[in-house]
Design a protein around this motif. Sequence first.
Motif, PDB file in Angstrom:
ATOM      1  N   LYS A 254     -39.647   3.703 -23.484  1.00 59.05           N
ATOM      2  CA  LYS A 254     -38.906   3.482 -22.240  1.00 59.05           C
ATOM      3  C   LYS A 254     -39.062   2.082 -21.686  1.00 59.05           C
ATOM      4  N   ARG A 255     -40.000   1.314 -22.207  1.00 55.17           N
ATOM      5  CA  ARG A 255     -40.301   0.045 -21.579  1.00 55.17           C
ATOM      6  C   ARG A 255     -39.192  -0.977 -21.809  1.00 55.17           C
ATOM      7  N   GLN A 256     -38.850  -1.676 -20.736  1.00 58.76           N
ATOM      8  CA  GLN A 256     -37.804  -2.699 -20.798  1.00 58.76           C
ATOM      9  C   GLN A 256     -38.382  -4.100 -20.964  1.00 58.76           C
ATOM     10  N   ASP A 257     -39.683  -4.246 -20.823  1.00 61.61           N
ATOM     11  CA  ASP A 257     -40.294  -5.570 -20.925  1.00 61.61           C
ATOM     12  C   ASP A 257     -40.705  -5.927 -22.348  1.00 61.61           C
ATOM     13  N   GLY A 258     -40.452  -5.034 -23.294  1.00 61.89           N
ATOM     14  CA  GLY A 258     -40.776  -5.314 -24.688  1.00 61.89           C
ATOM     15  C   GLY A 258     -42.233  -5.119 -25.046  1.00 61.89           C
ATOM     16  N   ARG A 259     -43.059  -4.760 -24.079  1.00 58.22           N
ATOM     17  CA  ARG A 259     -44.486  -4.607 -24.357  1.00 58.22           C
ATOM     18  C   ARG A 259     -44.778  -3.286 -25.064  1.00 58.22           C
ATOM     19  N   ASN A 260     -45.716  -3.340 -25.980  1.00 60.62           N
ATOM     20  CA  ASN A 260     -46.251  -2.142 -26.616  1.00 60.62           C
ATOM     21  C   ASN A 260     -47.658  -1.959 -26.053  1.00 60.62           C
ATOM     22  N   LEU A 261     -47.766  -1.128 -25.027  1.00 65.10           N
ATOM     23  CA  LEU A 261     -49.043  -0.974 -24.342  1.00 65.10           C
ATOM     24  C   LEU A 261     -50.095  -0.284 -25.201  1.00 65.10           C
ATOM     25  N   ILE A 262     -49.642   0.516 -26.150  1.00 65.61           N
ATOM     26  CA  ILE A 262     -50.598   1.160 -27.054  1.00 65.61           C
ATOM     27  C   ILE A 262     -51.266   0.102 -27.933  1.00 65.61           C
ATOM     28  N   ALA A 263     -50.457  -0.822 -28.448  1.00 62.11           N
ATOM     29  CA  ALA A 263     -51.011  -1.914 -29.264  1.00 62.11           C
ATOM     30  C   ALA A 263     -51.950  -2.778 -28.429  1.00 62.11           C
ATOM     31  N   GLU A 264     -51.593  -3.019 -27.178  1.00 56.30           N
ATOM     32  CA  GLU A 264     -52.452  -3.815 -26.300  1.00 56.30           C
ATOM     33  C   GLU A 264     -53.786  -3.094 -26.069  1.00 56.30           C
ATOM     34  N   TRP A 265     -53.688  -1.767 -25.854  1.00 55.28           N
ATOM     35  CA  TRP A 265     -54.932  -1.003 -25.664  1.00 55.28           C
ATOM     36  C   TRP A 265     -55.800  -1.092 -26.913  1.00 55.28           C
ATOM     37  N   GLN A 266     -55.188  -0.980 -28.073  1.00 56.33           N
ATOM     38  CA  GLN A 266     -55.958  -1.049 -29.318  1.00 56.33           C
ATOM     39  C   GLN A 266     -56.606  -2.421 -29.492  1.00 56.33           C
ATOM     40  N   GLN A 267     -55.905  -3.464 -29.085  1.00 48.93           N
ATOM     41  CA  GLN A 267     -56.448  -4.821 -29.190  1.00 48.93           C
ATOM     42  C   GLN A 267     -57.667  -4.999 -28.290  1.00 48.93           C
ATOM     43  N   HIS A 268     -57.609  -4.397 -27.088  1.00 50.43           N
ATOM     44  CA  HIS A 268     -58.713  -4.535 -26.133  1.00 50.43           C
ATOM     45  C   HIS A 268     -59.835  -3.540 -26.401  1.00 50.43           C
ATOM     46  N   SER A 270     -61.121  -2.428 -29.664  1.00 51.62           N
ATOM     47  CA  SER A 270     -61.146  -2.482 -31.131  1.00 51.62           C
ATOM     48  C   SER A 270     -62.024  -1.397 -31.746  1.00 51.62           C
ATOM     49  N   ALA A 271     -63.015  -0.939 -31.001  1.00 51.46           N
ATOM     50  CA  ALA A 271     -63.877   0.125 -31.510  1.00 51.46           C
ATOM     51  C   ALA A 271     -63.379   1.503 -31.093  1.00 51.46           C
ATOM     52  N   GLY A 272     -62.232   1.526 -30.398  1.00 47.83           N
ATOM     53  CA  GLY A 272     -61.700   2.784 -29.903  1.00 47.83           C
ATOM     54  C   GLY A 272     -60.800   3.465 -30.918  1.00 47.83           C
ATOM     55  N   ARG A 273     -60.239   4.588 -30.529  1.00 49.89           N
ATOM     56  CA  ARG A 273     -59.384   5.371 -31.409  1.00 49.89           C
ATOM     57  C   ARG A 273     -58.162   5.843 -30.628  1.00 49.89           C
ATOM     58  N   TYR A 274     -56.964   5.485 -31.138  1.00 53.17           N
ATOM     59  CA  TYR A 274     -55.713   5.974 -30.566  1.00 53.17           C
ATOM     60  C   TYR A 274     -55.250   7.182 -31.362  1.00 53.17           C
TER      61      TYR A 274
END
Length: 523
Positions: A254-268, A270-274
Amino acid sequence: MSKSVLLAAAIAVSATADDSGAELDRQLRRVNIDPQQFTSAYWRQHGERALQHALTVQPIQRKAQNIILFIGDGNGVTSVTATRIFDGQSRGLAGEEHLLSFELLPHVALAKTYNTNQQTPDSAGTMTAIMTGVKTAAGVVGLGPEVELGNCHTPPTLPLRSLLDDARARNKATGIVTTARVTHATPAAIYAHAAHRNWESDGDIPASMQPCGEDIASQLVAATNPMDVVLGGGRANFLPATMADPEYPEQSGKRQDGRNLIAEWQQHNSAGRYLWNAEQFAALPEDFTGNILGLFEPSHLHYEVDREALNGNEPSLSAMTAAAIERLAKNRNGFFLMVEAGRIDHGHHAGNAYRALTDGQELSRAVQVALDKTNAENTLIIVTADHSHVITMAGYPTRGNPILGQVVPNDSRGHASDSPQLAGDGKPYTTLSYSNGRGYGYADNPAERYRSPATAGRHLEAGETTTSKDYHQEALVPMGSETHGGEDVVIYARGPWAHLLHGVQEQNYLYHVMRYALNYGDE
């Protein structure tokens, strides 16, 4: 006539009854209730045992290491009562004598739910009160009543400090679990601040309000100190409109700003799990210590009764609760966890008691998981609702009458009749109904009607029964969606300082009790 009642003997939560409800009807049977079971002596003994148990309850006056807050969204008094009976009848009982897991908690209070600008409340204002100690306007998330709904240009007010902030200040682990979107009003009030609850993604914010701040999904990801566990729905609010959903390729973000917030969360993290499906959830190692983000549907999760029938690729509320507690408990400083049974609310809005009650059963199972996995000496568990609904339980049905069935009364000698009670129009009626909603047969668009005028209310289609999972109870006032109710809701509690929850309180009092339990002895 013998002392007998109609009893729903085994209505399984995962039942795959067809839409007609024929399978459920086949499970209805007459059983005999022993007339000697409920004698005067029985009730005297029952009351005495209850008294003796009450005398053993002692307050626990020590700092709470952990707090688990359960929200049955829309789970008002009538909803809880109907769920209790439904759950009891699912177990082969008459139902009325049964108790849900959280009804066994020793401390009980009532909360007044009104918003500062509204007699009958919404979830944004009520959950903000619970989480911040400040009552606010309907539709406002994490901000005070000074803010005008949907207008972030009104006189500025600082974001309200929430219990999440208090827990983080204590270096505790934090998490949310919900069957709704993680950006929906109730979970949003845990971590976000927005002048309108609908601003879940950037495309939901009017252009004139865009400069005021981030949408709710962005706030979840942008947290400098992210929650350790986030499990629920709402994947679409985190993905750009140009990206297809991994589970439903025909849908996109749904995002209109082009951001992939899931990818951003994964980047921040790195030891986490999506996680986005049940297989990934099941494969999560028990000793995993990284942050967890689980988004199992583009929008809300399925109703509990539909999860297996629809091959829903998502875990149950109780499974998510267990996983969250296991992960958060690894923090030696303790944790704060909010668990929401969000789809109870949606079942009632649809006027569909079956789905509301079966999601209520799952809430009871999730609470039992928390009770089994924690210690009352160091964990404060609170179970409540943000608001109620206009579901009613009426008529004079005999003891053990199926809660989803038609009212079968007693005869002139107080024994169960063989026939349903007839209303003034000569038709039977159900024990459960709604004051308003689509059960009247109304909808702006006939294609969207749950029931047509010819089949609404007590007029059943061929083969249809009131116990069908797709049956929509009759409503008095025609509306496109059933509304919330304005009466008080119950608070159930166990653990440190749970005894402070007593009497009739303003809903924002919950925050002050939880904060005191966390900080006791330090302030």
